[in-house]
Motif scaffolding. Structure first.
Motif, PDB file in Angstrom:
ATOM      1  N   HIS A  13       0.834  -1.209   0.000  1.00 56.17           N
ATOM      2  CA  HIS A  13       0.000   0.000   0.000  1.00 56.17           C
ATOM      3  C   HIS A  13       0.869   1.261   0.000  1.00 56.17           C
ATOM      4  O   HIS A  13       0.579   2.220  -0.719  1.00 56.17           O
ATOM      5  CB  HIS A  13      -0.962  -0.025   1.200  1.00 56.17           C
ATOM      6  CG  HIS A  13      -1.921   1.109   1.203  1.00 56.17           C
ATOM      7  ND1 HIS A  13      -2.122   1.903   2.301  1.00 56.17           N
ATOM      8  CD2 HIS A  13      -2.732   1.612   0.232  1.00 56.17           C
ATOM      9  CE1 HIS A  13      -3.014   2.838   2.004  1.00 56.17           C
ATOM     10  NE2 HIS A  13      -3.401   2.685   0.769  1.00 56.17           N
ATOM     11  N   GLU A  65      -8.784   0.464  -5.407  1.00 51.04           N
ATOM     12  CA  GLU A  65     -10.140  -0.053  -5.197  1.00 51.04           C
ATOM     13  C   GLU A  65     -10.118  -1.560  -4.931  1.00 51.04           C
ATOM     14  O   GLU A  65     -10.765  -2.050  -4.001  1.00 51.04           O
ATOM     15  CB  GLU A  65     -10.962   0.231  -6.456  1.00 51.04           C
ATOM     16  CG  GLU A  65     -12.423   0.533  -6.204  1.00 51.04           C
ATOM     17  CD  GLU A  65     -13.093   1.008  -7.486  1.00 51.04           C
ATOM     18  OE1 GLU A  65     -13.779   0.180  -8.110  1.00 51.04           O
ATOM     19  OE2 GLU A  65     -12.912   2.190  -7.851  1.00 51.04           O
ATOM     20  N   GLY A  68      -9.128  -2.341  -1.578  1.00 52.98           N
ATOM     21  CA  GLY A  68      -9.995  -1.752  -0.562  1.00 52.98           C
ATOM     22  C   GLY A  68      -9.457  -0.503   0.108  1.00 52.98           C
ATOM     23  O   GLY A  68      -9.729  -0.246   1.282  1.00 52.98           O
ATOM     24  N   LYS A  69      -8.674   0.277  -0.632  1.00 54.30           N
ATOM     25  CA  LYS A  69      -8.102   1.518  -0.089  1.00 54.30           C
ATOM     26  C   LYS A  69      -8.509   2.701  -0.969  1.00 54.30           C
ATOM     27  O   LYS A  69      -8.751   2.539  -2.158  1.00 54.30           O
ATOM     28  CB  LYS A  69      -6.566   1.441  -0.054  1.00 54.30           C
ATOM     29  CG  LYS A  69      -6.000   0.267   0.726  1.00 54.30           C
ATOM     30  CD  LYS A  69      -6.028   0.525   2.201  1.00 54.30           C
ATOM     31  CE  LYS A  69      -5.310  -0.598   2.942  1.00 54.30           C
ATOM     32  NZ  LYS A  69      -5.360  -0.442   4.375  1.00 54.30           N
ATOM     33  N   HIS A 130      -3.969 -10.595  -4.760  1.00 54.03           N
ATOM     34  CA  HIS A 130      -4.753  -9.542  -5.427  1.00 54.03           C
ATOM     35  C   HIS A 130      -4.667  -9.731  -6.948  1.00 54.03           C
ATOM     36  O   HIS A 130      -4.011  -8.965  -7.641  1.00 54.03           O
ATOM     37  CB  HIS A 130      -4.229  -8.143  -5.058  1.00 54.03           C
ATOM     38  CG  HIS A 130      -4.292  -7.813  -3.616  1.00 54.03           C
ATOM     39  ND1 HIS A 130      -5.439  -7.941  -2.860  1.00 54.03           N
ATOM     40  CD2 HIS A 130      -3.345  -7.335  -2.769  1.00 54.03           C
ATOM     41  CE1 HIS A 130      -5.201  -7.561  -1.617  1.00 54.03           C
ATOM     42  NE2 HIS A 130      -3.942  -7.188  -1.531  1.00 54.03           N
TER      43      HIS A 130
END
Length: 169
Positions: A13, A65, A68-69, A130
């Motif tokens: 991230h 997305e 989930g951020k 992912h």
């Protein structure tokens, strides 16, 4: 008291935010590089890559997305340094036949940074499961690699032109 080590998804991230920032900075730099370039082919390559870079920013938004951020940028000192070097080339060689050769070298430094980052992000996304992010990151990595190859091809004539003028002087 022992602290819990930061996990790979946190590092992923962080690097994602870093690359997001980098792409936005590159978007600002490419029109200046296109304007500075003497060769019409190099100008066109910078303009084309600017359009692609808009797509890279959008694609990164999709990666955020998928994981989930919210899409957020984090200052990337590396890209700021590379772009600053490119700016110095444009200023120091503005009237030089070596300008295009310098622009190609500067642009390739940017591409190689991006290729390294996207390659790493892709590997980590795969590791973290992912899979949708892997496909998005791979698409951008392929475009960055293609741009690098284009720059290599344009570098030959730019370098030759700079050398020819230097020898004639």
């Amino acid at each position: 008291m022992a602290t819990t080590p930061k996990p790979l998804d946190e590092l992923f991230h962080d690097m994602l935010k870093d690359v997001y920032y980098a792409e936005k900075q590159i978007l600002k730099a490419l029109p200046k590089m296109a304007k500075a370039a003497k060769s019409p082919e190099l100008k066109k390559a910078f303009e084309t890559h600017r359009d692609e870079t808009e797509g890279h920013v959008e694609r990164l938004g999709q990666v955020f997305e998928v994981v989930g951020k919210a899409p957020r940028a984090k200052t990337c000192d590396a890209i700021l340094g590379i772009l600053e070097e490119g700016k110095a080339v444009m200023e120091d060689y503005a009237d030089s036949p070596a300008l295009d050769a310098g622009l190609v070298a500067s642009a390739q430094a940017v591409e190689h940074y991006e290729m390294a980052r996207y390659g790493t992000l892709k590997a980590w996304a795969k590791q973290l499961g992912h899979n949708d992010a892997v496909a998005l990151l791979d698409a951008t990595l392929a475009e960055e690699t293609k741009t690098d190859k284009t720059l290599t091809q344009l570098g030959g004539p730019a370098n030759s032109a700079a050398v020819a003028v230097a020898k004639a002087a």
